[in-house]
Design a protein around this motif. Structure first.
Motif, mmCIF file in Angstrom:
data_model
loop_
_atom_site.group_PDB
_atom_site.id
_atom_site.type_symbol
_atom_site.label_atom_id
_atom_site.label_comp_id
_atom_site.label_asym_id
_atom_site.label_seq_id
_atom_site.Cartn_x
_atom_site.Cartn_y
_atom_site.Cartn_z
ATOM 1 N N GLY A 23 -0.672 14.203 7.196
ATOM 2 C CA GLY A 23 -0.185 14.111 6.071
ATOM 3 C C GLY A 23 1.341 13.724 6.140
ATOM 4 N N ASP A 24 1.954 14.701 6.892
ATOM 5 C CA ASP A 24 3.452 14.334 6.755
ATOM 6 C C ASP A 24 3.742 13.115 7.560
ATOM 7 N N SER A 25 3.132 12.752 8.740
ATOM 8 C CA SER A 25 3.445 11.821 9.305
ATOM 9 C C SER A 25 3.112 10.349 8.766
ATOM 10 N N ASP A 26 2.130 10.520 8.006
ATOM 11 C CA ASP A 26 1.849 9.478 6.972
ATOM 12 C C ASP A 26 2.730 8.852 6.039
ATOM 13 N N ASN A 85 -5.446 9.416 -1.155
ATOM 14 C CA ASN A 85 -4.315 9.744 0.206
ATOM 15 C C ASN A 85 -3.360 8.853 0.438
ATOM 16 N N ARG A 86 -2.766 8.241 -0.643
ATOM 17 C CA ARG A 86 -1.616 7.333 -0.569
ATOM 18 C C ARG A 86 -0.630 7.743 -1.442
ATOM 19 N N PRO A 87 0.833 7.543 -1.140
ATOM 20 C CA PRO A 87 1.936 8.024 -2.117
ATOM 21 C C PRO A 87 1.958 6.981 -3.320
ATOM 22 N N TYR A 88 2.084 7.436 -4.125
ATOM 23 C CA TYR A 88 2.133 6.402 -5.562
ATOM 24 C C TYR A 88 3.247 6.937 -6.502
ATOM 25 N N SER A 89 4.124 5.846 -7.112
ATOM 26 C CA SER A 89 4.969 6.302 -8.216
ATOM 27 C C SER A 89 4.164 6.791 -9.557
ATOM 28 N N CYS A 90 5.039 7.216 -10.401
ATOM 29 C CA CYS A 90 4.259 7.694 -11.816
ATOM 30 C C CYS A 90 3.553 6.341 -12.375
ATOM 31 N N ALA A 91 4.363 5.205 -12.445
ATOM 32 C CA ALA A 91 3.808 3.958 -13.071
ATOM 33 C C ALA A 91 2.542 3.447 -12.255
ATOM 34 N N ASP A 92 2.542 3.620 -11.224
ATOM 35 C CA ASP A 92 1.193 3.189 -10.313
ATOM 36 C C ASP A 92 0.151 4.252 -10.684
ATOM 37 N N VAL A 93 0.330 5.621 -10.753
ATOM 38 C CA VAL A 93 -0.820 6.414 -11.035
ATOM 39 C C VAL A 93 -1.377 6.003 -12.447
#
Length: 206
Positions: free
Chosen positions: A69-72, A14-22
């Motif tokens: 989710g959107d506010s996060d 439940n966190r935003p990640y970039s492709c490299a992070d994933v």
């Protein structure tokens, strides 16, 4: 499949990640290309959200049971902006500190400056005594010696004017980005101009 693994990972964290992070966090189970395709596919069908930060895409799962989710995501966006501004401010502060440190380390100590001033005063007194003796003397100077003295004077006078011009150019260049007056700058740098100390060079014709 890569799509299922990527979706599960984004949903669980439940966190935003970039492709490299994933790709890194899945411990190399899938290639970066496969992960990127899975992210793009999931974003197209609306299972995850994609936001663009500069040239980098960041992905986050859509939590159906969580209305925050959107506010996060907005919170992360604001945090990123604040961090970028903080980095910029810190960089500017560091540059200013480095300039000040360079000026301080290149300047002579107070004791060294006092000794140098005293030495210059002694040399000046000796030269003045010698000059007064020459002015009051009726002895005729040898033409060869006179020419040498005059040539030396011309050389030193030209060098003096050259250095003074360079110094003035440097001060003017600093003043272009200096927020205070020229007088304040001279005081901070402990610089005295010829005019401030009434220094004049006698250039009588000869």
């Amino acid at each position: 499949m890569a799509g299922e693994a990527v979706l599960k990972y984004l949903t669980d964290t439940n966190r935003p990640y970039s492709c490299a992070d994933v790709t890194t966090n899945l411990r190399g189970t899938y290639t970066k290309t496969a992960v990127q395709k899975a992210l793009d596919s999931l974003a197209e069908v609306g299972k995850i959200k994609c936001k663009l930060y500069g040239k980098q895409k960041v992905y986050a799962a859509i939590q159906l049971d969580n209305t925050d989710g959107d506010s996060d995501i907005e919170d992360y966006d604001n945090q990123l902006k604040n961090l970028m501004q903080s980095i910029t401010d810190s960089t500017n502060t560091l540059k200013t500190a480095e300039i000040n440190l360079k000026n301080l380390t290149s300047a002579p100590t107070t004791e060294a400056a006092i000794n140098e001033i005293e030495e210059i005063k002694k040399r000046l007194e000796n030269h003045e005594i010698k000059l007064n003796n020459l002015r009051s003397s009726t002895e005729i100077i040898n033409p060869v010696e006179k020419n040498k003295i005059l040539n030396d004077f011309d050389k030193f006078f030209k060098e003096y004017r050259k250095r003074k011009r360079i110094c003035n150019d440097m001060l003017e260049a600093i003043l272009e980005g200096y927020p205070k007056s020229k007088k304040t700058l001279l005081e901070e740098l402990c610089i005295e101009t010829d005019e401030m100390v009434n220094f004049k060079i006698v250039t009588n014709s000869y």
